[in-house]
Design an enzyme around this catalytic site. Sequence first.
Site, PDB file in Angstrom:
ATOM      1  N   ASP A 172      37.564-102.670 -29.663  1.00  5.36           N
ATOM      2  CA  ASP A 172      36.453-101.482 -29.509  1.00  5.36           C
ATOM      3  C   ASP A 172      37.364-100.240 -29.001  1.00  5.36           C
ATOM      4  O   ASP A 172      37.584-100.283 -27.824  1.00  5.36           O
ATOM      5  CB  ASP A 172      35.526-101.925 -28.481  1.00  5.36           C
ATOM      6  N   GLU A 214      35.650-101.515 -35.071  1.00  2.00           N
ATOM      7  CA  GLU A 214      34.260-100.932 -35.422  1.00  2.00           C
ATOM      8  C   GLU A 214      34.697 -99.646 -36.164  1.00  2.00           C
ATOM      9  O   GLU A 214      35.616 -98.955 -35.876  1.00  2.00           O
ATOM     10  CB  GLU A 214      33.596-100.209 -33.866  1.00  2.00           C
ATOM     11  N   ASP A 265      33.412-102.692 -22.539  1.00  3.97           N
ATOM     12  CA  ASP A 265      34.231-102.558 -23.737  1.00  3.97           C
ATOM     13  C   ASP A 265      34.794-103.725 -24.296  1.00  3.97           C
ATOM     14  O   ASP A 265      34.922-103.987 -25.207  1.00  3.97           O
ATOM     15  CB  ASP A 265      35.447-101.353 -23.441  1.00  3.97           C
TER      16      ASP A 265
END
Length: 169
Positions: free
Chosen positions: A7, A71, A144
């Site tokens: 992330d 992502e 996170d």
Amino acid sequence: MRVFGIDCGTEITGFGVVDSDDSGPLTRIVCKTSGAIRLAKSKSLPERLAEVYCSLSAELERWQPEVVAIEEVFYSVNAKSALKLGQVRGVALLAAAQRRLPVAEYAPLSIKSSVVGYGLAKKEQVQFMVARLLDLPELPQPADAADALAIAICHLHTAQTLAFQEGRR
């Protein structure tokens, strides 16, 4: 299958490693590790990017994943923030590419839908479901790291679905 989720963030980059365990009657997802790379605002952007690269490279070497899940870029109102985030993603992708690891990219809505069942879920909902899916005694911290685990879980769910579909043909 071992998946390394990332992330990306300009202040905190989360990472998480999950394995799929097919030894029992039901496939389980097992958390191997999670953590965060905290970047000092006092350092220059090149220094922070180097820190992300070195830290991710060390973790990839340590955990030896089969695939990296990350992502996708999302569109931001602030172009400057989006550009900085893109640079962090770039060094994360480089760390994976240098180890010749395949990279799977997922949209934020897909990740949340896969883990929570709702694409607009809040961070707290993602943390809660990640803890439930991985049978963790407490919520993964920071958020996170939970997001990185969610990205890895999303990849495992996607890979299992594709394998199931291929088996039915």
